[in-house]
Design a protein around this motif. Structure first.
Motif, PDB file in Angstrom:
ATOM      1  N   TRP A  29       0.830  -1.209   0.000  1.00 57.81           N
ATOM      2  CA  TRP A  29       0.000   0.000   0.000  1.00 57.81           C
ATOM      3  C   TRP A  29       0.864   1.257   0.000  1.00 57.81           C
ATOM      4  CZ3 TRP A  29      -4.726  -0.821  -1.354  1.00 57.81           C
ATOM      5  CH2 TRP A  29      -5.352  -2.023  -1.044  1.00 57.81           C
ATOM      6  N   VAL A  30       2.018   1.194   0.654  1.00 58.95           N
ATOM      7  CA  VAL A  30       2.946   2.337   0.621  1.00 58.95           C
ATOM      8  C   VAL A  30       3.515   2.505  -0.783  1.00 58.95           C
ATOM      9  CG1 VAL A  30       5.089   3.250   1.563  1.00 58.95           C
ATOM     10  CG2 VAL A  30       3.478   2.058   3.058  1.00 58.95           C
ATOM     11  N   ALA A  33       0.833   3.892  -3.088  1.00 63.90           N
ATOM     12  CA  ALA A  33       0.581   5.318  -2.845  1.00 63.90           C
ATOM     13  C   ALA A  33       1.582   6.196  -3.575  1.00 63.90           C
ATOM     14  CB  ALA A  33       0.608   5.602  -1.344  1.00 63.90           C
ATOM     15  N   GLU A  34       2.826   5.697  -3.733  1.00 68.79           N
ATOM     16  CA  GLU A  34       3.833   6.465  -4.448  1.00 68.79           C
ATOM     17  C   GLU A  34       3.629   6.428  -5.962  1.00 68.79           C
ATOM     18  OE1 GLU A  34       7.486   4.788  -3.213  1.00 68.79           O
ATOM     19  OE2 GLU A  34       7.372   5.546  -1.150  1.00 68.79           O
ATOM     20  N   TRP A  38      -1.362  11.922  -6.799  1.00 66.62           N
ATOM     21  CA  TRP A  38      -2.525  12.494  -6.124  1.00 66.62           C
ATOM     22  C   TRP A  38      -2.636  14.001  -6.370  1.00 66.62           C
ATOM     23  CZ3 TRP A  38      -5.144   8.464  -4.164  1.00 66.62           C
ATOM     24  CH2 TRP A  38      -4.441   7.338  -3.742  1.00 66.62           C
ATOM     25  N   ARG A  61      -7.418  12.459  -2.192  1.00 68.33           N
ATOM     26  CA  ARG A  61      -6.682  11.222  -1.918  1.00 68.33           C
ATOM     27  C   ARG A  61      -7.536  10.257  -1.111  1.00 68.33           C
ATOM     28  NH1 ARG A  61      -0.404  10.439   0.007  1.00 68.33           N
ATOM     29  NH2 ARG A  61      -0.567   8.229   0.551  1.00 68.33           N
ATOM     30  N   GLY A  65      -8.584   6.965  -2.936  1.00 71.18           N
ATOM     31  CA  GLY A  65      -7.932   5.862  -2.240  1.00 71.18           C
ATOM     32  C   GLY A  65      -8.921   4.864  -1.666  1.00 71.18           C
ATOM     33  N   TYR A  92      -2.763   5.200   5.984  1.00 72.58           N
ATOM     34  CA  TYR A  92      -1.708   5.970   5.324  1.00 72.58           C
ATOM     35  C   TYR A  92      -2.004   6.122   3.837  1.00 72.58           C
ATOM     36  CZ  TYR A  92       2.832   7.124   3.313  1.00 72.58           C
ATOM     37  OH  TYR A  92       3.834   7.720   2.595  1.00 72.58           O
ATOM     38  N   PHE A  93      -2.555   5.083   3.227  1.00 74.97           N
ATOM     39  CA  PHE A  93      -2.829   5.115   1.786  1.00 74.97           C
ATOM     40  C   PHE A  93      -3.863   6.190   1.441  1.00 74.97           C
ATOM     41  CE2 PHE A  93      -5.130   3.569  -1.985  1.00 74.97           C
ATOM     42  CZ  PHE A  93      -4.083   3.469  -2.881  1.00 74.97           C
ATOM     43  N   ILE A  94      -4.851   6.414   2.294  1.00 73.55           N
ATOM     44  CA  ILE A  94      -5.875   7.419   2.010  1.00 73.55           C
ATOM     45  C   ILE A  94      -5.482   8.807   2.486  1.00 73.55           C
ATOM     46  CG2 ILE A  94      -7.708   5.700   2.051  1.00 73.55           C
ATOM     47  CD1 ILE A  94      -8.493   6.717   4.803  1.00 73.55           C
ATOM     48  N   GLY A  95      -4.273   8.965   3.048  1.00 72.43           N
ATOM     49  CA  GLY A  95      -3.764  10.295   3.339  1.00 72.43           C
ATOM     50  C   GLY A  95      -3.849  10.751   4.770  1.00 72.43           C
TER      51      GLY A  95
END
Length: 487
Positions: A29-30, A33-34, A38, A61, A65, A92-95
């Motif tokens: 997921w990290v 996200a990169e 976004w 995001r 996300g 963390y993925f959704i911000g």
């Protein structure tokens, strides 16, 4: 109102947890996200909201996300929120900046997210992610600007695969008799609601013959095999009952009943039932099985029958998709709730390829329906080879080279069939659960975005595995733990 976050998100190592520990930068997921830009599309999303009025909306995001998490995990809206509440990597993925035990949003917000983020915006995100990865692997693409300045002609490069499929909707298999029976039941409920405020004025409620009509329907519906005469006779009876109910509704309205006593769903359903009655009455009188804009579901009147001719599924009910595939990345070109001929879009899809990468493809791999004379001539003028045999009578003698080329083209075209299989078996294209037309389009577009993200994650996984294989001095337990984290 939409308020952009001024503070940048911390790296995963500084994500605050209620317990000791840090987020692993190698988590899937990290990494995902990169991969998603976004910030590049947040401004376009913010235009949907007022700058001053209203409560602050959820960030872009968080909206996108959450939809990606739902599609990736294959869960319902409620289960998706529970997964986000329990998993710090998903937060963390959704911000989010730190872990929180309370759910960051309600499950009903996913419906609003699907309405706000349309399919066009998702296709832009998908195209930018894929183009960035292809440009990294293809160094020659970076030299195209220099070639254009020198006036040199850019050669055709790459292979393009085109095909179409259907995304079935979550509806009961439609039959004329079943739709008429359902319409009759809905009109009976509408008559009950319209009669309530007129009890004093009208002593007797209009007769609907609902018990007799249901018995007539069940008498035929319980039979395993029906003759043409039995089915036609049963449809004619249900049409008479439905006509009688629609007449009673008009009489109640003239007597003083108001449609405001009905819910929004019943109002829409009443308009749909009127169209269904006109279509079924026309088919019954003319003894036909087709009618333009045929309605097959009262709850989702936008769904149409899509004739595909596939084994086991000659007709599907849902949206039709036109998709292109480049280097095992899929691009959603067109989503239509009406049936269309996909061969008419070959030129536009090839032009989209040139607009994205700066040059025409070397070859286009398609099935028989695309190989029209017009498409062949258009591709020949631009130096594009189209797969498949030539039009006309097949030659008696075919060289081994041509046979080998035809076999290679067919094998290469199977890549897009594999992507369709992945989208339908692993993700939600095989049964679209959303009910509204705009949310269905967004759900389908999200699926192809997640398919491409999954491919990028597999590539990074293979890179990590190769690095650990070369480094034999590392601990084998650490290798296994990293593989499990990424998977």
């Amino acid at each position: 109102m939409y308020r952009k976050e001024e503070q940048p998100l911390p790296p995963p190592e500084k994500f605050e947890l209620p317990f000791e520990g840090k987020l692993s930068p190698n988590n899937r997921w990290v990494i995902m996200a990169e991969l998603i830009p976004w910030d590049d599309f947040e401004e376009e999303y913010a235009k949907l909201f007022s700058a001053e009025k209203g409560a602050p909306a959820k960030l872009f995001r968080m909206a996108l996300g959450t939809l990606i998490i739902k599609e990736k995990l294959g869960t319902s809206d409620r289960e998706t929120i529970e997964q986000i509440r329990e998993n710090p990597y998903l937060q963390y993925f959704i911000g989010l900046n730190c872990y929180q035990q309370e759910p960051p949003l309600e499950s009903s917000m996913l419906v609003h997210f699907r309405k706000r983020i349309d399919g066009e915006l998702i296709n832009k995100i998908n195209k930018k992610i894929v183009k960035r990865e292809i440009d990294k692997s293809d160094k020659e693409v970076k030299k195209k600007d220099c070639l254009q300045e020198k006036g040199e002609k850019i050669k055709n490069k790459g292979k393009l695969i085109l095909d179409a499929t259907c995304a079935p909707a979550d509806i009961k298999y439609p039959t004329d008799l079943g739709i008429l029976n359902q319409a009759r039941i809905e009109t009976e409920r509408i008559i009950d609601n319209l009669y309530k405020p007129l009890r004093v004025k009208l002593r007797k409620k209009p007769r609907t013959s609902r018990i007799i009509a249901r018995k007539e329907y069940l008498k035929v519906a319980k039979k395993r095999k029906l003759s043409y005469q039995e089915r036609r006779k049963a449809i004619g009876k249900q049409l008479k009952y439905l006509k009688k109910n629609l007449g009673n509704i008009e009489d109640l309205i003239q007597a003083g009943a108001s449609l405001e006593n009905l819910s929004k769903r019943q109002k829409n359903c009443l308009e749909t039932i009127k169209k269904v009655y006109e279509q079924q009455q026309s088919m019954w009188e003319n003894k036909t099985q087709s009618v333009p804009q045929r309605i097959v579901s009262l709850t989702q009147p936008h769904i149409r029958p899509i004739v595909r001719g596939k084994a086991g599924k000659p007709i599907e009910f849902g949206a039709k998709l036109s998709v292109s595939c480049v280097d095992n990345y899929v691009f959603l070109y067109k989503i239509s709730l009406e049936n269309f001929n996909e061969s008419c879009h070959l030129k536009e899809q090839v032009e989209k390829y040139k607009e994205t990468f700066g040059y025409y493809p070397e070859s286009v791999h398609v099935d028989k329906i695309y190989r029209t004379r017009e498409n062949r001539n258009w591709c020949k003028e631009r130096g594009i080879r189209i797969s498949g045999p030539k039009l006309g009578r097949p030659p008696k003698n075919v060289s081994e080279e041509e046979k080998k080329q035809a076999h290679s083209d067919e094998c290469f075209r199977n890549a897009i069939e594999g992507k369709f299989g992945q989208a339908k078996r692993r993700f939600s294209i095989n049964l679209v659960m959303t009910k509204l037309p705009e949310t269905s389009i967004t759900s389908i577009a999200i699926t192809f975005l997640v398919v491409n993200l999954s491919k990028l994650l597999r590539q990074l996984l293979s890179l990590f595995l190769s690095l650990f294989t070369n480094n034999r001095t590392g601990n084998s337990s650490n290798r296994l733990s990293l593989i499990l984290i990424i998977l």
